[in-house]
Write a protein that holds these residues in place. Structure first.
Motif, PDB file in Angstrom:
ATOM      1  N   ARG A  26      15.327   6.210  30.559  1.00 26.58           N
ATOM      2  CA  ARG A  26      16.422   7.131  30.270  1.00 26.58           C
ATOM      3  C   ARG A  26      16.597   7.315  28.768  1.00 26.58           C
ATOM      4  NH1 ARG A  26      22.911   6.095  31.447  1.00 26.58           N
ATOM      5  NH2 ARG A  26      23.634   7.918  30.324  1.00 26.58           N
ATOM      6  N   CYS A  27      16.449   6.250  28.019  1.00 27.15           N
ATOM      7  CA  CYS A  27      16.805   6.298  26.604  1.00 27.15           C
ATOM      8  C   CYS A  27      15.700   6.774  25.672  1.00 27.15           C
ATOM      9  CB  CYS A  27      17.303   4.920  26.159  1.00 27.15           C
ATOM     10  SG  CYS A  27      18.937   4.520  26.805  1.00 27.15           S
ATOM     11  N   ILE A  28      14.453   6.796  26.142  1.00 25.86           N
ATOM     12  CA  ILE A  28      13.393   7.247  25.233  1.00 25.86           C
ATOM     13  C   ILE A  28      13.220   8.765  25.250  1.00 25.86           C
ATOM     14  CG2 ILE A  28      12.138   5.060  25.322  1.00 25.86           C
ATOM     15  CD1 ILE A  28      10.137   6.419  27.242  1.00 25.86           C
ATOM     16  N   ASN A  29      14.034   9.481  26.042  1.00 25.84           N
ATOM     17  CA  ASN A  29      13.978  10.948  26.086  1.00 25.84           C
ATOM     18  C   ASN A  29      12.572  11.445  26.437  1.00 25.84           C
ATOM     19  OD1 ASN A  29      16.618  10.846  25.326  1.00 25.84           O
ATOM     20  ND2 ASN A  29      16.403  12.201  23.552  1.00 25.84           N
ATOM     21  N   ILE A  30      12.214  11.352  27.709  1.00 27.70           N
ATOM     22  CA  ILE A  30      10.856  11.719  28.110  1.00 27.70           C
ATOM     23  C   ILE A  30      10.821  12.822  29.156  1.00 27.70           C
ATOM     24  CG2 ILE A  30      10.604  10.037  30.013  1.00 27.70           C
ATOM     25  CD1 ILE A  30       7.769   9.455  28.734  1.00 27.70           C
ATOM     26  N   GLU A  31      11.977  13.387  29.492  1.00 30.30           N
ATOM     27  CA  GLU A  31      12.035  14.393  30.552  1.00 30.30           C
ATOM     28  C   GLU A  31      11.173  15.612  30.235  1.00 30.30           C
ATOM     29  OE1 GLU A  31      16.273  12.605  30.388  1.00 30.30           O
ATOM     30  OE2 GLU A  31      14.617  13.019  29.015  1.00 30.30           O
ATOM     31  N   LYS A  32      11.303  16.173  29.036  1.00 34.06           N
ATOM     32  CA  LYS A  32      10.541  17.369  28.670  1.00 34.06           C
ATOM     33  C   LYS A  32       9.058  17.058  28.558  1.00 34.06           C
ATOM     34  CE  LYS A  32      14.391  19.618  26.276  1.00 34.06           C
ATOM     35  NZ  LYS A  32      14.948  20.041  24.965  1.00 34.06           N
ATOM     36  N   THR A  33       8.737  15.858  28.101  1.00 34.03           N
ATOM     37  CA  THR A  33       7.338  15.443  27.991  1.00 34.03           C
ATOM     38  C   THR A  33       6.670  15.484  29.351  1.00 34.03           C
ATOM     39  OG1 THR A  33       7.816  14.035  26.091  1.00 34.03           O
ATOM     40  CG2 THR A  33       5.806  13.548  27.324  1.00 34.03           C
ATOM     41  N   TRP A  34       7.333  14.933  30.348  1.00 34.70           N
ATOM     42  CA  TRP A  34       6.778  14.953  31.701  1.00 34.70           C
ATOM     43  C   TRP A  34       6.576  16.383  32.202  1.00 34.70           C
ATOM     44  CZ3 TRP A  34       9.970  10.602  34.582  1.00 34.70           C
ATOM     45  CH2 TRP A  34       9.478   9.351  34.191  1.00 34.70           C
ATOM     46  N   GLY A  35       7.443  17.292  31.795  1.00 41.07           N
ATOM     47  CA  GLY A  35       7.325  18.677  32.232  1.00 41.07           C
ATOM     48  C   GLY A  35       6.287  19.468  31.460  1.00 41.07           C
ATOM     49  N   LEU A  36       6.121  19.149  30.168  1.00 41.76           N
ATOM     50  CA  LEU A  36       5.211  19.905  29.309  1.00 41.76           C
ATOM     51  C   LEU A  36       3.743  19.536  29.507  1.00 41.76           C
ATOM     52  CD1 LEU A  36       7.077  19.909  25.865  1.00 41.76           C
ATOM     53  CD2 LEU A  36       6.423  21.934  27.171  1.00 41.76           C
ATOM     54  N   CYS A  37       3.490  18.282  29.851  1.00 40.46           N
ATOM     55  CA  CYS A  37       2.113  17.775  29.857  1.00 40.46           C
ATOM     56  C   CYS A  37       1.500  17.815  31.251  1.00 40.46           C
ATOM     57  CB  CYS A  37       2.081  16.342  29.329  1.00 40.46           C
ATOM     58  SG  CYS A  37       2.600  16.196  27.612  1.00 40.46           S
ATOM     59  N   ASP A  38       0.204  18.105  31.302  1.00 36.98           N
ATOM     60  CA  ASP A  38      -0.564  18.044  32.544  1.00 36.98           C
ATOM     61  C   ASP A  38      -0.932  16.583  32.786  1.00 36.98           C
ATOM     62  OD1 ASP A  38      -2.261  18.205  34.665  1.00 36.98           O
ATOM     63  OD2 ASP A  38      -3.612  19.677  33.785  1.00 36.98           O
ATOM     64  N   GLU A  39      -0.114  15.912  33.586  1.00 36.77           N
ATOM     65  CA  GLU A  39      -0.267  14.463  33.740  1.00 36.77           C
ATOM     66  C   GLU A  39      -1.565  14.075  34.448  1.00 36.77           C
ATOM     67  OE1 GLU A  39       3.451  13.327  35.534  1.00 36.77           O
ATOM     68  OE2 GLU A  39       4.389  13.083  33.575  1.00 36.77           O
TER      69      GLU A  39
END
Length: 319
Positions: A26-39
């Motif tokens: 929650r605290c490292i702010n990763i929500e947009k990263t998960w959405g932007l990147c082709d995991e």
């Protein structure tokens, strides 16, 4: 502290059983990263975990761990008899949205266990050196070194130990020359000096932060057990972290080692966006994009995944 209490959607993005225990995500702010990147492409990023091995068949890690090497017994058996490596591996790469356990920062990244720590939690420096050269020869992209030794003056070392320390310095330099990014934990002794090799200017040193209650308010604050020094340290969650453990279980743990796992997972996304990313540029981006935690004690830089990724995407688009 308003930033800590911001509205977040991280728990809505995963269905893992213990998702509400994952305050670090929650605290490292990763929500947009998960959405932007082709995991799916994260499988192209290889993390060398120099540690106690990994329980590769753990329900939350299987598929994300590939064959490594055991430098203690010179074999392919990298099973974890101590648990530390499996703890760190879960923070980096536990499978998310599988309905069980936890979620890691970078589900899909490939963990290569490079076993140097024995069942008693001890390691030999020259085994670490060998592991680094193995990583260079086998095209590893990132090395997580969640361990270290206390820094003492050359005058206090015997000649053999001094030779081993120098050999480790050379190996780290060779790895960085080969575009491997190295992340290491600052140490947990509350000392005024950072453990080696995190103390090297070239290495990304990581410290721990916890959630503490101050005057009826919960804030992020540097962990008391952190080593510190003149060198820049990036901070990440490192207290009361729920993660994978041996025997297909989970455990709460803490330490700068665990914090280094969060940074390693974020660096995996950085390598995904820019495969040519080197150590110097990675450090610059991490510190430039950090969230500054300011409280009654001091100001410290805290890792912020989304800030890093947005900065990298903008740079990529503008090229």
């Amino acid at each position: 502290m308003e930033w800590l209490n911001k509205d977040v959607t991280i728990y809505d993005l995963i269905n893992d059983h213990y998702r509400l225990s994952l305050w670090g995500l929650r605290c490292i702010n990763i929500e947009k990263t998960w959405g932007l990147c082709d995991e799916k492409k994260l499988s192209e990023v290889i993390v060398g975990l120099i540690d106690s091995g990994v329980e590769a068949e753990h329900e939350d890690l299987n598929g994300n761990v590939i064959e490594g090497y055991n430098f203690i017994h010179n074999s392919r058996d990298t099973c974890d008899e101590f648990g530390h490596g499996t703890n760190v591996a879960g923070v980096i790469a536990a499978k998310k949205n599988n309905g069980v356990g936890i979620a890691g920062v970078a589900d899909g990244v490939k963990i290569v266990p490079l076993k140097v720590v024995n069942k008693n939690g001890k390691a030999h420096i020259m085994d670490v050196v060998r592991a680094i050269y193995w990583a260079i020869e086998n095209n590893v992209h990132i090395i997580n070194l969640s361990m270290g030794v206390e820094v003492i003056s050359s005058d206090e070392m015997n000649l053999v130990r001094l030779a081993h320390i120098n050999a480790l310095k050379v190996a780290i330099s060779k790895a960085i020359e080969n575009s491997i990014i190295i992340i290491s934990s600052a140490g947990n002794n509350g000392e005024d000096s950072i453990d080696f090799p995190a103390s090297l200017n070239s290495v990304i040193a990581v410290g721990s932060v916890g959630v503490h209650k101050v005057n009826d308010t919960f804030i992020l604050e540097k962990s008391e057990f952190n080593n510190s020094g003149k060198k820049d340290i990036i901070y990440a969650p490192g207290e009361d972290i729920y993660t994978t453990f041996i025997n297909n279980t989970y455990s709460h743990t803490k330490g700068t080692s665990i914090a280094a796992g969060f940074v390693t997972g974020i660096v995996a996304y950085m390598k995904l966006i820019d495969p040519k990313l080197n150590q110097e540029k990675a450090k610059e981006l991490i510190f430039k994009s950090a969230h500054i935690i300011s409280n009654h004690k001091e100001e410290i830089p805290f890792i912020n995944a989304d800030n890093i990724m947005i900065s990298m995407w903008r740079e990529k688009v503008n090229k």
